[in-house]
Motif scaffolding. Structure first.
Motif, mmCIF file in Angstrom:
data_model
loop_
_atom_site.group_PDB
_atom_site.id
_atom_site.type_symbol
_atom_site.label_atom_id
_atom_site.label_comp_id
_atom_site.label_asym_id
_atom_site.label_seq_id
_atom_site.Cartn_x
_atom_site.Cartn_y
_atom_site.Cartn_z
ATOM 1 N N ARG A 40 -9.816 -8.902 6.241
ATOM 2 C CA ARG A 40 -8.801 -8.333 5.344
ATOM 3 C C ARG A 40 -9.359 -8.128 3.933
ATOM 4 N NH1 ARG A 40 -3.475 -11.801 5.651
ATOM 5 N NH2 ARG A 40 -2.740 -10.102 4.325
ATOM 6 N N LYS A 41 -10.244 -9.015 3.502
ATOM 7 C CA LYS A 41 -10.852 -8.856 2.177
ATOM 8 C C LYS A 41 -11.669 -7.567 2.119
ATOM 9 C CE LYS A 41 -13.879 -11.249 -1.112
ATOM 10 N NZ LYS A 41 -14.956 -10.225 -1.156
ATOM 11 N N ASP A 42 -12.457 -7.309 3.161
ATOM 12 C CA ASP A 42 -13.231 -6.061 3.205
ATOM 13 C C ASP A 42 -12.306 -4.852 3.223
ATOM 14 O OD1 ASP A 42 -15.571 -7.492 3.239
ATOM 15 O OD2 ASP A 42 -15.850 -7.368 5.408
ATOM 16 N N LEU A 43 -11.228 -4.952 3.980
ATOM 17 C CA LEU A 43 -10.267 -3.851 4.046
ATOM 18 C C LEU A 43 -9.595 -3.646 2.692
ATOM 19 C CD1 LEU A 43 -8.580 -1.723 5.520
ATOM 20 C CD2 LEU A 43 -7.104 -3.579 6.362
ATOM 21 N N ALA A 44 -9.250 -4.726 2.007
ATOM 22 C CA ALA A 44 -8.616 -4.612 0.697
ATOM 23 C C ALA A 44 -9.527 -3.887 -0.290
ATOM 24 C CB ALA A 44 -8.256 -5.996 0.166
ATOM 25 N N GLU A 49 -10.494 1.272 -3.331
ATOM 26 C CA GLU A 49 -11.285 2.487 -3.558
ATOM 27 C C GLU A 49 -10.477 3.743 -3.233
ATOM 28 O OE1 GLU A 49 -14.735 2.137 -1.157
ATOM 29 O OE2 GLU A 49 -15.636 0.512 -2.340
ATOM 30 N N GLN A 50 -9.668 3.669 -2.189
ATOM 31 C CA GLN A 50 -8.937 4.842 -1.719
ATOM 32 C C GLN A 50 -7.618 5.068 -2.444
ATOM 33 O OE1 GLN A 50 -10.052 7.055 0.786
ATOM 34 N NE2 GLN A 50 -11.952 5.915 0.439
ATOM 35 N N GLY A 101 -17.797 2.466 5.292
ATOM 36 C CA GLY A 101 -16.525 2.779 4.645
ATOM 37 C C GLY A 101 -15.424 1.884 5.153
ATOM 38 N N ARG A 102 -14.375 2.470 5.695
ATOM 39 C CA ARG A 102 -13.237 1.706 6.194
ATOM 40 C C ARG A 102 -13.684 0.792 7.337
ATOM 41 N NH1 ARG A 102 -8.094 4.458 9.148
ATOM 42 N NH2 ARG A 102 -9.719 4.773 10.711
ATOM 43 N N PRO A 103 -13.407 -0.512 7.252
ATOM 44 C CA PRO A 103 -13.907 -1.457 8.263
ATOM 45 C C PRO A 103 -13.020 -1.512 9.504
ATOM 46 C CG PRO A 103 -12.737 -2.661 6.572
ATOM 47 C CD PRO A 103 -12.740 -1.210 6.123
ATOM 48 N N HIS A 104 -12.957 -0.402 10.227
ATOM 49 C CA HIS A 104 -12.131 -0.332 11.434
ATOM 50 C C HIS A 104 -13.025 -0.447 12.668
ATOM 51 C CE1 HIS A 104 -13.688 3.725 10.905
ATOM 52 N NE2 HIS A 104 -13.501 3.911 12.206
ATOM 53 N N PRO A 235 -0.084 3.052 -2.854
ATOM 54 C CA PRO A 235 0.229 4.114 -3.813
ATOM 55 C C PRO A 235 -0.128 5.500 -3.275
ATOM 56 C CG PRO A 235 -0.917 2.296 -4.890
ATOM 57 C CD PRO A 235 -0.995 2.035 -3.422
ATOM 58 N N ASN A 236 0.825 6.418 -3.365
ATOM 59 C CA ASN A 236 0.623 7.816 -2.970
ATOM 60 C C ASN A 236 0.243 7.990 -1.500
ATOM 61 O OD1 ASN A 236 1.021 8.746 -5.703
ATOM 62 N ND2 ASN A 236 -1.063 8.026 -6.147
ATOM 63 N N ALA A 237 0.582 7.009 -0.673
ATOM 64 C CA ALA A 237 0.271 7.099 0.756
ATOM 65 C C ALA A 237 1.455 7.720 1.488
ATOM 66 C CB ALA A 237 -0.030 5.727 1.330
#
Length: 250
Positions: A40-44, A49-50, A101-104, A235-237
């Protein structure tokens, strides 16, 4: 088992017999719930950034869906394409996280030869095969194996997030319905994927919270989601399609 790779047009791999330091074995992750906090930290960091900021609900919601998608999609894809159900035990599965990038999760690995199939399966006499009488029985095996894996996830992930059991099982239900539908769309027969979802979730069967809700509309096949990933709080999602918190998805 000889290594084989089925590369799908989804940006992810399903790999059979793969083991590597780059892969997370599901049982090891579930045994150490604190590792979800690192994920979750990596995702945060990616969310900041996004979107300029992150949200604890969104990091929990994303990872809840990402994790449950792994056993659901593996089961749904093989059920749809081959009428087989693999082992879904956490010790028999691993996933790979994207590193750019996104850690999915961008790959699934299966370490077991065992599978359940129908009597007319060409490999029904394989030593690792278990044969069941019909598609309804095969779907019941899939539900039971997925539920057993999901129960371990609910127990582990529930220790480090504020989601209740109902929310976690709602997400498990959504992923179990979504997986065969997605497989059908990917392979060019969405109607068959919808039929598979109805076979797997014909009614509300514990511990799942609902039957398959897929229904045809003027805009194509739609479903009523039971859980939320909380993407909409960023925000803005834009809300997800059929978000249960922000739109009427019936």
């Amino acid at each position: 088992m000889a290594q084989s790779i089925a590369r799908l047009n989804t940006g992810s791999d399903i790999r059979f017999g793969m083991q590597s330091d780059d892969w997370t074995i599901c049982s090891e992750l579930l045994a150490e719930p604190s590792r979800f906090d690192l994920w979750r930290k990596d995702l945060a960091e990616w969310m900041v950034e996004q979107y300029g900021e992150s949200d604890d609900r969104a990091t929990a919601g994303y990872i809840m869906g990402w994790y449950l998608h792994q056993p659901a999609y593996l089961a749904g894809l093989l059920f749809h394409t081959a009428r087989r159900v693999p082992s879904l035990k956490p010790r028999d599965m691993a996933f790979h996280l994207a590193t750019d990038g996104r850690p999915h999760p961008d790959g699934i690995a299966l370490f077991s030869d065992e599978f359940t199939c129908l009597p007319d399966d060409p490999a029904s006499n394989h030593p690792a095969a278990t044969v069941v009488a019909n598609e309804a029985a095969l779907a019941a095996v899939l539900r039971a194996r997925y539920a057993a894996h999901a129960a371990q996830f609910v127990a582990s992930f529930g220790q480090v997030v504020r989601f209740g059991r109902r929310q976690l099982w709602a997400a498990a239900t959504d992923m179990l319905e979504y997986a065969p539908w997605a497989a059908g769309r990917l392979l060019g027969d969405e109607n068959a994927g919808v039929t598979d979802a109805a076979l797997i979730l014909p009614e509300k069967i514990e511990p799942f919270v609902a039957a398959s809700s897929l229904h045809f509309t003027d805009e194509g096949w739609k479903r009523k989601r039971n859980s939320c990933c909380f993407h909409y709080v960023l925000p803005n999602a834009e809300p997800c399609t059929a978000c249960p918190r922000t739109c009427n998805n019936r």
